[in-house]
Design a protein around this motif. Structure first.
Motif, mmCIF file in Angstrom:
data_model
loop_
_atom_site.group_PDB
_atom_site.id
_atom_site.type_symbol
_atom_site.label_atom_id
_atom_site.label_comp_id
_atom_site.label_asym_id
_atom_site.label_seq_id
_atom_site.Cartn_x
_atom_site.Cartn_y
_atom_site.Cartn_z
ATOM 1 N N SER A 196 42.196 45.926 43.283
ATOM 2 C CA SER A 196 43.096 45.132 43.036
ATOM 3 C C SER A 196 43.780 45.591 41.546
ATOM 4 C CB SER A 196 43.286 43.813 43.046
ATOM 5 O OG SER A 196 41.882 43.268 42.065
ATOM 6 N N ARG A 197 44.940 45.247 41.307
ATOM 7 C CA ARG A 197 45.482 45.504 39.877
ATOM 8 C C ARG A 197 46.279 44.446 39.334
ATOM 9 N NH1 ARG A 197 48.643 50.834 40.398
ATOM 10 N NH2 ARG A 197 48.940 50.517 38.307
ATOM 11 N N ASP A 198 46.405 44.368 38.043
ATOM 12 C CA ASP A 198 47.153 43.334 37.176
ATOM 13 C C ASP A 198 47.780 44.181 36.414
ATOM 14 O OD1 ASP A 198 48.435 41.496 35.684
ATOM 15 O OD2 ASP A 198 46.807 40.183 35.681
ATOM 16 N N ASN A 199 49.182 44.681 36.668
ATOM 17 C CA ASN A 199 50.049 45.510 35.946
ATOM 18 C C ASN A 199 50.416 44.761 34.397
ATOM 19 O OD1 ASN A 199 49.873 47.516 37.664
ATOM 20 N ND2 ASN A 199 51.871 46.928 38.327
ATOM 21 N N ALA A 200 50.246 43.572 34.246
ATOM 22 C CA ALA A 200 50.649 42.775 33.170
ATOM 23 C C ALA A 200 49.570 42.998 32.299
ATOM 24 C CB ALA A 200 50.908 41.445 33.400
ATOM 25 N N LYS A 201 48.092 43.059 32.754
ATOM 26 C CA LYS A 201 46.744 43.255 31.909
ATOM 27 C C LYS A 201 46.520 44.681 31.819
ATOM 28 C CE LYS A 201 45.185 38.622 32.705
ATOM 29 N NZ LYS A 201 44.157 37.868 33.173
ATOM 30 N N ASN A 202 47.287 45.670 32.590
ATOM 31 C CA ASN A 202 46.875 46.879 32.390
ATOM 32 C C ASN A 202 45.504 47.388 32.866
ATOM 33 O OD1 ASN A 202 49.334 47.790 31.390
ATOM 34 N ND2 ASN A 202 48.626 48.630 29.722
ATOM 35 N N THR A 203 45.102 46.583 33.951
ATOM 36 C CA THR A 203 43.669 46.659 34.549
ATOM 37 C C THR A 203 43.740 46.605 36.005
ATOM 38 O OG1 THR A 203 43.241 45.200 32.695
ATOM 39 C CG2 THR A 203 41.635 45.598 34.498
ATOM 40 N N VAL A 204 42.884 47.462 36.455
ATOM 41 C CA VAL A 204 42.428 47.668 37.842
ATOM 42 C C VAL A 204 41.131 47.130 38.246
ATOM 43 C CG1 VAL A 204 41.752 50.212 37.819
ATOM 44 C CG2 VAL A 204 42.732 48.983 39.846
ATOM 45 N N TYR A 205 40.833 46.706 39.160
ATOM 46 C CA TYR A 205 39.426 45.995 39.612
ATOM 47 C C TYR A 205 39.085 46.595 40.931
ATOM 48 C CZ TYR A 205 41.447 42.652 36.267
ATOM 49 O OH TYR A 205 41.947 41.690 35.225
ATOM 50 N N LEU A 206 37.640 46.598 40.827
ATOM 51 C CA LEU A 206 36.936 46.885 42.058
ATOM 52 C C LEU A 206 35.912 45.750 42.397
ATOM 53 C CD1 LEU A 206 36.846 48.772 44.540
ATOM 54 C CD2 LEU A 206 34.700 49.893 42.986
ATOM 55 N N GLN A 207 36.314 44.868 43.064
ATOM 56 C CA GLN A 207 35.296 43.654 43.677
ATOM 57 C C GLN A 207 34.246 44.386 44.717
ATOM 58 O OE1 GLN A 207 34.841 40.329 42.442
ATOM 59 N NE2 GLN A 207 33.040 40.829 43.626
ATOM 60 N N MET A 208 33.019 44.329 44.412
ATOM 61 C CA MET A 208 32.068 44.987 45.481
ATOM 62 C C MET A 208 31.129 43.868 45.881
ATOM 63 S SD MET A 208 31.183 48.395 43.298
ATOM 64 C CE MET A 208 30.497 47.623 42.102
ATOM 65 N N THR A 209 31.098 43.795 46.821
ATOM 66 C CA THR A 209 30.235 42.591 47.603
ATOM 67 C C THR A 209 29.285 43.387 48.707
ATOM 68 O OG1 THR A 209 31.920 42.220 49.638
ATOM 69 C CG2 THR A 209 31.881 40.920 47.643
ATOM 70 N N SER A 210 28.215 42.612 49.102
ATOM 71 C CA SER A 210 27.099 43.044 50.307
ATOM 72 C C SER A 210 26.758 44.499 49.617
ATOM 73 C CB SER A 210 27.834 43.154 51.616
ATOM 74 O OG SER A 210 28.541 41.878 51.898
ATOM 75 N N LEU A 211 26.417 44.490 48.377
ATOM 76 C CA LEU A 211 26.330 45.984 47.834
ATOM 77 C C LEU A 211 24.593 46.477 48.754
ATOM 78 C CD1 LEU A 211 26.990 45.442 44.297
ATOM 79 C CD2 LEU A 211 27.778 47.274 45.740
ATOM 80 N N LYS A 212 24.860 47.872 48.782
ATOM 81 C CA LYS A 212 23.570 48.302 49.413
ATOM 82 C C LYS A 212 23.003 49.326 48.312
ATOM 83 C CE LYS A 212 26.189 48.226 53.613
ATOM 84 N NZ LYS A 212 26.564 49.159 55.007
ATOM 85 N N PRO A 213 21.832 49.936 48.605
ATOM 86 C CA PRO A 213 21.066 50.643 47.610
ATOM 87 C C PRO A 213 21.978 52.231 47.424
ATOM 88 C CG PRO A 213 19.635 49.495 48.664
ATOM 89 C CD PRO A 213 20.703 49.371 49.352
#
Length: 123
Positions: free
Chosen positions: A71-88
């Motif tokens: 996802s991204r928030d252009n007002a904050k100049n930031t992009v995110y990567l939400q990671m769930t169910s992480l694996k080795p």
């Protein structure tokens, strides 16, 4: 010119979650499509996810589809990567990158790169 700085990496147990952030400098951040890539030791850098400048469309590698969300928030100049169910096998250095080519999965299409943030998933 865009400068990118990732944060949010760390050590997590399998099944856990992390959220990576990528802060961009430069007034033209909203003009760029953004992507996340990762590189594990001894392996080539691989595409993880991408998002169009508007945030209206996203793209994912098959290996993370359904578990990761970009996802991204252009007002904050930031992009995110939400990671769930992480694996080795998600263990890698994660990089964000900026491109004028929306949705590209090719690292050569990305002009600007961050320094990377380490994600380690223990079993």
């Amino acid at each position: 010119q865009v400068q990118l700085v990732e944060s949010g990496g760390g050590l997590v147990q399998a099944g856990g979650s992390l959220r990576l952030s990528c802060a961009a400098s430069g007034r033209t951040f909203s003009s760029y499509a953004m992507g996340w890539f990762r590189q594990a030791p001894g392996k080539e850098r691989e595409f993880v996810a991408a998002i169009r400048w508007s945030g209206g469309r996203t793209y994912y590698a098959d290996s993370v589809k359904g578990r990761f969300t970009i996802s991204r928030d252009n007002a904050k100049n930031t992009v995110y990567l939400q990671m769930t169910s992480l694996k080795p096998e998600d263990t890698a250095v994660y990089y964000c990158a900026a491109s004028f080519i929306p949705g590209s999965r090719r690292s050569n299409d990305y002009e600007y790169w961050g320094q990377g943030t380490q994600v380690t998933v223990s079993s």
